[in-house]
Enzyme design. Structure first.
Site: not given
Length: 375
Positions: A107, A351, A354
């Protein structure tokens, strides 16, 4: 390291004896584009607005999801002894005419792919571009250029039990380090490939290795030291590159480890803190967080040094270590309802892996652009 000032742009260079595919010019000698400082620049950053790029996944649209600050969008990477060439979307598309550019990995590499699409799509008329997603693929097409920029989900590069692009949250990860063709058959014909693999390996000191096919004898599953398994996977990737990509006409890149920022104590912050509410980069030029494994970085260096395959390392690790401010934090689409306990403590679900777009990963692509066209 950070510094608040503006600067002009010049190119950086690397000594290279042979003709390099896609290169259009040389840059100043003796400059390491990966060593530098972050400069706050409200004039030329960001390259695009979050609202102007419809291809950003809701996991990365921080402003849409309520992030109150936008300073993270305005930091520009400034190498110490030169400047990065200005990203020219039209030049990039012309050089990609009739070609395939592919990002392969997890990702984080998908974020770099989306960043590249956002950097390019703004100069393409609406009727002349499209984005399609199917199985492990995302494909952006610049129709007038007969060019595609693609992403292929393969978090370990080699075959694993996490290969489903949609359903891959598996507690016990298993890899087949010697098996790559399940994925690699889809990479054939690409003219530029950008690989990454790191985060998914960091589940513990050992990895579960499958010696036979999935669905076979469970006795074929053994434990291997993570660094050794990682080394096998990188070697398998390089062997595929050696057999399937012509260095006279194609380019291969590998994006190094993307750091996380889970403990603010590491940079002198509050106890029990993380990247949540961080709004400025780390200023200590020597900072290196514990989430980034030096032993895994050493494996990358050893494997690439021992091969004759021409591969360019995009060493984004140190410059990204400074960017504790650039993560999505809590400002993203939440796929599961948040509990009252989480809502009462936002740090608990921040998070810190990311990155918001626009943001840090646009710099990764500026570095890719520099190495692709001004090696």
């Amino acid at each position: 390291m950070i510094h608040r000032r503006s600067s002009s742009s010049k190119e950086e260079s690397r000594e290279d004896e042979a003709v390099v595919p896609f290169a259009v010019g040389k840059t100043e000698e003796g400059c390491d584009v990966f060593a530098g400082e972050w400069v706050y620049d409200e004039l030329s950053r960001p390259h695009y607005g979050e609202e102007d790029c419809p291809y950003i996944q809701p996991q990365l649209t921080c402003q849409t999801h309520g992030r109150p600050d936008s300073g993270y969008q305005h930091w520009r990477w400034q190498p110490h002894r030169c400047s990065l060439p200005s990203f020219d979307a039209t030049l990039m598309l012309e050089m990609l005419r009739g070609k395939r550019m592919m990002f392969v990995g997890d990702s984080l590499n998908r974020g770099q792919f989306v960043s590249m699409v956002c950097l390019l799509h703004r100069v393409i008329p609406e009727h002349a571009k499209s984005m399609e997603s199917f199985d492990s693929f995302m494909v952006f097409t610049a129709k007038d250029y007969n060019a595609t920029i693609e992403f292929y989900w393969a978090p370990f590069l080699v075959e694993s039990n996490s290969d489903n692009a949609l359903v891959h949250r598996i507690k016990e990860r298993i890899v087949r380090p010697g098996s790559i063709m399940k994925h690699a058959r889809h990479w054939k014909g690409a003219d530029i490939v950008v690989f990454n693999t790191y985060l998914w390996w960091m589940a513990g000191r050992k990895m579960k290795i499958l010696r036979g096919p999935f669905g076979g004898d469970p006795k074929n599953i053994t434990d291997m030291v993570t660094e050794d398994a990682y080394r096998l996977a990188l070697w398998r990737m390089l062997k595929w590159v050696e057999k399937n990509m012509d260095p006279r006409s194609t380019r291969v890149f590998f994006t190094s480890m993307s750091p996380s920022h889970h403990s603010s104590e590491e940079w002198g912050g509050e106890p029990q803190g993380n990247c949540y509410n961080e709004t400025t980069p780390i200023e200590d030029a020597t900072y290196w967080g514990t989430s980034t494994s030096k032993s895994m970085m050493q494996v990358i260096g050893e494997v690439f040094d021992a091969t004759k395959v021409p591969i360019t390392l995009l060493n984004i690790t140190q410059l990204s270590e400074y960017r504790k401010d650039a993560h999505t934090q809590i400002y993203k689409k939440q796929w599961s309802p948040l509990t009252p306990e989480q809502l009462a403590n936002p740090r608990s679900y921040a998070d810190c892996i990311h990155w918001c777009l626009p943001g840090l990963q646009d710099t990764w692509n500026e570095l890719l652009y520099a190495k692709l066209f001004f090696p």
